[in-house]
Design a protein around this motif. Sequence first.
Motif: not given
Length: 125
Positions: A30-41, A63-67, A86-92, A121-124
Amino acid sequence: MRIAAAIVFLLATLPALGQSMSPMRGVVTAFADVFAVRVYPSNPYDHRIRVEVRVYDQKFQPVPARVTPPSFMLGAEASRPVLVVVPFEGAASRKVRICTESVPFPDQQTQIRAQICGKFLARRM
């Protein structure tokens, strides 16, 4: 005795049905302060189920995430996309578990809540 053994063998070879979700693992850049994942239940049963999607850290703490959507009805043998932000919350980097949980209906005799989780796993950058 042979009939009982044959029945056990036949039952053991039947596929086990269970709630599922795809993908079960992933690496996101990701290049922002959040990352997105699309899942298919998905629902393999021949009846509808209520599904909730939740996000946890590696120790299964929420985890405080927007679903979107966080809870919905899933028809028989159906699947649908769910977007998790999901926000990175300041982490790399950040490791999360995205879980699909089936919610039992109040009128059912069994009140088992099934849960299946994928690791991401998300990397900023």
